[in-house]
Write an enzyme that holds these catalytic residues in place. Structure first.
Site, PDB file in Angstrom:
ATOM      1  N   PHE A 146      59.972 -60.674  20.735  1.00  0.00           N
ATOM      2  CA  PHE A 146      60.643 -59.984  19.645  1.00  0.00           C
ATOM      3  C   PHE A 146      59.788 -60.149  18.406  1.00  0.00           C
ATOM      4  CE2 PHE A 146      63.284 -59.562  15.913  1.00  0.00           C
ATOM      5  CZ  PHE A 146      63.914 -58.351  16.168  1.00  0.00           C
ATOM      6  N   ASP A 231      52.948 -65.391  15.884  1.00  0.00           N
ATOM      7  CA  ASP A 231      54.102 -64.915  15.130  1.00  0.00           C
ATOM      8  C   ASP A 231      55.015 -66.112  14.874  1.00  0.00           C
ATOM      9  OD1 ASP A 231      56.515 -63.913  14.226  1.00  0.00           O
ATOM     10  OD2 ASP A 231      56.540 -62.194  15.572  1.00  0.00           O
ATOM     11  N   LYS A 260      60.637 -64.653   6.750  1.00  0.00           N
ATOM     12  CA  LYS A 260      61.958 -65.282   6.711  1.00  0.00           C
ATOM     13  C   LYS A 260      62.023 -66.424   5.710  1.00  0.00           C
ATOM     14  CE  LYS A 260      63.558 -63.559  11.127  1.00  0.00           C
ATOM     15  NZ  LYS A 260      64.328 -62.448  10.522  1.00  0.00           N
TER      16      LYS A 260
END
Length: 406
Positions: A146, A231, A260
């Site tokens: 994801f 990531d 984030k």
């Protein structure tokens, strides 16, 4: 769970359902205020946040130093675009580059933008440095990944919900099994620009690769002159008990993709961080963002880096990790079928007879605990790194009671 339509919660949900595109199916709670690890809904009920906005709130809700950084900056300057320089961007990028042990930072806003930027950087590097023929570069990715929801990114997802109905997709990606170094090695050829992986797969259910996997990826990328892109948008910045999840194996990728928690739960901030030999491939005008690197984002991001420099948050995640694992392991065979823990991050698989992950999340909501399901039978636990042991104990006790009820 359907709140009564005449309650404040019911009225707000009805308004959202009437006017907000339904690309999410949130739990039926309407949060109005928050502080540290607790949120309060519009009717005054308090909830312990065990999701942390998918790790965007690693430092808790409204961390006072991060709020101060944002408010002070808003009172001075909010936006110039990158057409002009501002007095905050350089300090932020210097501090973040140092934290990562790299030369350059390319600031963006969202995690997906960081991934897209990393893809462009890898392709440009392949053509301009490695010598891959034009339009031939390929990037190896992992099954179960994801990385975001843009059309390019969902094109190399194997999740039908994310992918189906949104083609045609961008070519140039090869999907291999996660945590399988031999599969990556077999997929590398002369046109391979990069290997793009999550050091820990978050959305998949906190899937932790076996020891040695990240080291094997790093070694083979070096051996074959291929970029290793990590990531770390969810796994980085303290969540896994280290500054980056790659640190768990002492591995340094060629590019970090960050987001984030980099915005402190206040503003969207993301970044690609790498050495000049890789990120230096961009020329002015080839990539950009009106809001990327804006003064407010830079001010908050700099304060985030300063908080991480102390090591306090990484240490809290490390110290509480075995305690969280012990609490969850006690529920194995009593409603849980599997537990995966890295730092203050857990994937918990629910025994089907006890309900789906969504059903468990809804029952926890009634007990004042916020979690979110993924992939049917799994819930994720990711409290702010500021959580106290007593609050963690209480939350997992609520999970135990919910599993007993079902």
């Amino acid at each position: 769970m359907n709140p009564h339509p005449d309650t404040p919660t019911g009225r707000i949900i009805a308004q959202e359902q009437a006017h907000v595109a339904r690309n999410y199916d949130p739990l039926p709670v309407v949060v109005a205020t928050a502080e540290d690890v607790w949120v309060t809904d519009v009717e005054g009920r308090r909830y312990l946040d065990l999701l942390s906005a998918y790790s965007a709130l690693n430092f808790g809700h409204r961390h006072p130093e991060l709020v101060k950084a944002a408010v002070d900056q808003i009172g001075r300057l909010t936006l110039t675009s990158r057409a002009f320089r501002n007095d905050r961007l350089g300090a932020f990028c210097a501090a973040l580059a140092e934290l990562c042990g790299k030369d350059l930072v390319l600031p963006m806003n969202t995690g997906a933008e960081a991934v897209e930027t990393g893809i462009k950087a890898a392709r440009a590097w392949a053509y301009r440095v490695k010598g891959v023929p034009a339009d031939s570069a390929r990037i190896i990715v992992a099954a179960g990944n994801f990385h975001g929801r843009t059309t390019t990114i969902v094109g190399f997802s194997d999740d039908p919900l994310a992918r189906d109905g949104f083609g045609p997709f961008t070519p140039g990606f090869d999907i291999v099994p996660y945590a399988d170094p031999a599969a990556i090695e077999a997929a590398i050829d002369a046109d391979t620009a990069a290997v793009l992986i999550e050091p820990i797969q978050g959305e998949a259910g906190v899937i932790i690769p076996p020891p040695g996997y990240l080291r094997a990826v790093r070694d083979m990328c070096t051996r074959h002159n291929v970029l290793f892109i990590a990531d770390e948008i969810q796994s980085g910045l303290g969540r896994a008990g280290t500054t980056f999840a790659c640190d768990r194996e002492g591995v340094v990728p060629d590019l970090y993709l960050l987001g984030k928690a980099l915005g402190g739960g206040i503003v969207p901030v993301s970044a690609v961080v790498g050495d000049r030999a890789v990120l230096g491939v961009f020329a002015p005008g080839e990539h950009g963002s009106t809001f990327g690197g804006n003064p407010v984002a830079a001010a908050v991001g700099l304060r985030v880096v300063e908080l991480l420099r102390t090591g306090e948050f990484q240490q809290r995640a490390t110290d509480l990790s075995p305690h969280l694992r012990g609490l969850l392991d006690d529920l194995l065979g009593h409603g849980l079928t599997a537990v995966r823990v890295a730092g203050l991050w857990a994937g918990v698989d629910i025994e089907p007879s006890r309900g789906t992950g969504r059903a468990v999340a809804e029952r926890l909501l009634t007990r004042g605990v916020l979690v979110k399901e993924t992939h049917g039978q799994t819930i994720r636990i990711a409290p702010p790194l500021t959580i106290r042991t007593a609050d963690l104990d209480w939350a997992i006790d609520q999970l135990r009671l919910v599993l007993q009820e079902s």
